[in-house]
Design a protein around this motif. Structure first.
Motif, PDB file in Angstrom:
ATOM      1  N   THR A  45       0.847  -1.188   0.000  1.00 33.81           N
ATOM      2  CA  THR A  45       0.000   0.000   0.000  1.00 33.81           C
ATOM      3  C   THR A  45       0.884   1.240   0.000  1.00 33.81           C
ATOM      4  O   THR A  45       1.675   1.432   0.931  1.00 33.81           O
ATOM      5  N   PRO A  46       0.811   2.091  -1.026  1.00 39.80           N
ATOM      6  CA  PRO A  46       1.681   3.273  -1.050  1.00 39.80           C
ATOM      7  C   PRO A  46       1.387   4.215   0.104  1.00 39.80           C
ATOM      8  O   PRO A  46       0.240   4.355   0.542  1.00 39.80           O
ATOM      9  N   ARG A  47       2.442   4.842   0.577  1.00 41.91           N
ATOM     10  CA  ARG A  47       2.303   5.768   1.718  1.00 41.91           C
ATOM     11  C   ARG A  47       1.364   6.921   1.389  1.00 41.91           C
ATOM     12  O   ARG A  47       0.668   7.430   2.264  1.00 41.91           O
ATOM     13  N   SER A  48       1.329   7.312   0.122  1.00 41.28           N
ATOM     14  CA  SER A  48       0.460   8.429  -0.265  1.00 41.28           C
ATOM     15  C   SER A  48      -1.012   8.096  -0.030  1.00 41.28           C
ATOM     16  O   SER A  48      -1.796   8.962   0.383  1.00 41.28           O
ATOM     17  N   LEU A  96      -9.107   7.688  -3.493  1.00 39.08           N
ATOM     18  CA  LEU A  96      -9.821   6.914  -4.499  1.00 39.08           C
ATOM     19  C   LEU A  96      -9.075   6.930  -5.825  1.00 39.08           C
ATOM     20  O   LEU A  96      -8.989   5.901  -6.515  1.00 39.08           O
ATOM     21  N   GLN A  97      -8.497   8.065  -6.190  1.00 42.41           N
ATOM     22  CA  GLN A  97      -7.733   8.145  -7.437  1.00 42.41           C
ATOM     23  C   GLN A  97      -6.485   7.266  -7.373  1.00 42.41           C
ATOM     24  O   GLN A  97      -6.131   6.586  -8.348  1.00 42.41           O
ATOM     25  N   ILE A  98      -5.815   7.254  -6.225  1.00 48.37           N
ATOM     26  CA  ILE A  98      -4.641   6.397  -6.067  1.00 48.37           C
ATOM     27  C   ILE A  98      -5.046   4.929  -6.191  1.00 48.37           C
ATOM     28  O   ILE A  98      -4.360   4.128  -6.843  1.00 48.37           O
ATOM     29  N   ALA A  99      -6.177   4.572  -5.577  1.00 49.77           N
ATOM     30  CA  ALA A  99      -6.658   3.185  -5.650  1.00 49.77           C
ATOM     31  C   ALA A  99      -6.921   2.780  -7.093  1.00 49.77           C
ATOM     32  O   ALA A  99      -6.602   1.652  -7.509  1.00 49.77           O
ATOM     33  N   ARG A 100      -7.500   3.700  -7.862  1.00 50.63           N
ATOM     34  CA  ARG A 100      -7.753   3.408  -9.281  1.00 50.63           C
ATOM     35  C   ARG A 100      -6.443   3.282 -10.060  1.00 50.63           C
ATOM     36  O   ARG A 100      -6.301   2.397 -10.915  1.00 50.63           O
ATOM     37  N   THR A 101      -5.508   4.164  -9.776  1.00 49.73           N
ATOM     38  CA  THR A 101      -4.218   4.104 -10.459  1.00 49.73           C
ATOM     39  C   THR A 101      -3.485   2.801 -10.153  1.00 49.73           C
ATOM     40  O   THR A 101      -2.839   2.217 -11.034  1.00 49.73           O
ATOM     41  N   PHE A 122     -12.624   0.398   0.575  1.00 44.77           N
ATOM     42  CA  PHE A 122     -12.526   1.363   1.672  1.00 44.77           C
ATOM     43  C   PHE A 122     -12.401   2.786   1.141  1.00 44.77           C
ATOM     44  O   PHE A 122     -12.879   3.740   1.764  1.00 44.77           O
ATOM     45  N   SER A 123     -11.786   2.947  -0.016  1.00 40.80           N
ATOM     46  CA  SER A 123     -11.707   4.275  -0.639  1.00 40.80           C
ATOM     47  C   SER A 123     -13.101   4.778  -0.987  1.00 40.80           C
ATOM     48  O   SER A 123     -13.428   5.956  -0.764  1.00 40.80           O
TER      49      SER A 123
END
Length: 454
Positions: free
Chosen positions: A274-277, A303-308, A318-319
């Motif tokens: 899981t990225p820190r961001s 949510l955008q990070i999860a999609r990326t 969870f996002s």
């Protein structure tokens, strides 16, 4: 520090009727003399771990050799020999019962040699103090654990020294857990499970774990079968305090084959890190100290990070859940779509029944507020067994109250009254004081359009 992200069973404030005085009759039916006794859970029913041994080995190493901050730990640390536990301060009535149940589970499921003692010099001291005292020391914590001290007054003096630095601990000999003495019974128990697990075992949390208290999403608050497996590994004779990561890693395959032979034949999932961001975005969105607009921006970023990342697991779910929570006041239609998406992604991930029960409480609340009694009844009823199996009285009583209001909406008032009465014993454990139980009664009743214009 105990998790600060709390997916509590909150209802839809945006759907609250304009005339809530009609809902007061729900609470008025149950005064102090008619409030049923508190209910508690009896026999634990943990599920066996369903992960492959290669996944468990990876999780064990990441949990063991890193702090939540991302700081790496040079040594494997644990207690060597029997572990004694002493309770001090002003413990609430239910603490001793819940502690005895937990210690019994640790002995039976994790194989730990752990026991209560009346001696003041114990390996682990559990001090019950007020929530105000805890916040004076750690403003964002509900409870916390610290090495090399035995009482809160010691912590004030030692907190800025190397004495309380986990990275310098090879063998654990003495530590303290600080729990709230004036919180609801379930909150005290949740703190007890999470902090005692950390006192004995991992100091890190991993969002990739769906079935564990070692996850900052705070969905699981009672030790799971996976958690007991991790603690059994921690105290296996093949390991010892002071080992390096490579030394522990070399012993894990044979150790897991002995302890968990069923995991030898399971295929690994290889869930990505899981990225820190994403972690920081989720913490900003659902943690304390930020305004509504900043929270929503952080949730959108998560949510955008999860999609990326291309996630299709519980982290994507969870996002969406966070987005649903943070858009309820602005657009309940959009929020409902996020909760539906969260349920979809949870359905694709093993071991997320409890997560889906949380989402169901939100979707049932929408159905109730929209006058869809049958849908609300189905959603609330479907997850009652899950909430009970995972010993979540707050969620269980909320689902039961939603079910009662759905029955009321469908004209089945006698059934509704029976369900509502049955929910109150769980509510007393989940929410604590009678005023908090009455507030939950009014909150759920306010969703029912029969009680006023929405």
């Amino acid at each position: 520090m105990r998790r600060i992200l709390v997916p509590v069973c909150l209802m839809l404030s945006a759907c609250m009727p304009a005339a809530p005085t009609e809902t007061a009759t729900r609470a008025a039916q149950f005064g102090e003399s008619t409030m049923p006794p508190m209910k508690t859970f009896a026999v634990p029913r943990p599920s066996l771990p369903q992960q492959s041994n290669s996944d468990i080995a990876r999780d064990f190493l990441d949990l063991t050799f890193m702090l939540e901050s991302g700081r790496r730990l040079p040594y494997f640390s644990r207690f060597e020999g029997p572990v004694s536990v002493h309770v001090t301060g002003t413990p609430p009535a239910n603490l001793r019962l819940d502690l005895n149940r937990l210690l019994s589970r640790l002995r039976n499921e994790a194989g730990l040699d752990i026991h209560l003692t009346n001696a003041a010099e114990a390996n682990i001291t559990i001090e019950a103090v007020s929530r105000a005292e805890i916040r004076r020391n750690l403003p964002q914590a509900a409870c916390f654990v610290v090495p090399n001290i035995s009482k809160l007054s010691e912590y004030r003096k030692a907190r800025r020294t190397g004495r309380t630095d986990w990275a310098q601990v090879k063998e654990r000999k003495r530590l303290a857990i600080f729990l709230p003495s004036d919180a609801a019974p379930q909150e005290v128990r949740d703190c007890l499970h999470e902090e005692l697990a950390q006192a004995l075992g991992p100091l890190n949390d991993l969002y990739r774990l769906p079935d564990s208290v070692f996850n900052d999403d705070n969905v699981h608050t009672v030790l799971t079968g996976f958690d007991m497996m991790i603690l059994r590994l921690y105290y296996a004779p093949e390991l010892r305090a002071g080992m390096t990561r490579s030394e522990v890693a070399a012993r894990l395959p044979a150790l897991l084959a002995r302890i968990n032979p069923a995991g030898q034949n399971l295929s690994p999932r290889h869930d990505g890190n899981t990225p820190r961001s994403w972690v920081l975005a989720i913490q900003t969105a659902l943690g304390p100290g930020t305004g509504p607009a900043e929270r929503r921006r952080a949730a959108e970023q998560a949510l955008q990070i999860a999609r990326t990342m291309g996630w299709k697991d519980h982290r994507m779910a969870f996002s969406h859940y966070a987005m649903g929570r943070l858009t309820q006041r602005l657009d309940d239609g959009v929020a409902q779509e996020h909760f539906i998406a969260a349920d979809h992604y949870y359905s694709l991930t093993p071991n997320t029944a409890l997560h889906r029960a949380y989402v169901a409480s939100q979707l049932a609340a929408y159905a109730l507020a929209q006058g869809r009694g049958e849908d609300a009844l189905t959603l609330a009823s479907r997850h009652l067994g899950t909430a009970e199996r995972y010993e979540n009285a707050a969620l269980l009583s909320t689902l039961m109250l939603l079910r009662a209001e759905a029955l009321e909406l469908l004209g089945r008032s006698r059934e509704a009254m029976t369900v509502r009465l049955d929910s109150l014993g769980w509510a007393r454990y989940g929410f604590g004081a009678d005023w908090a139980v009455h507030a939950k009664l009014r909150e759920v009743a306010a969703l029912n359009p029969v009680n006023g214009p929405s």
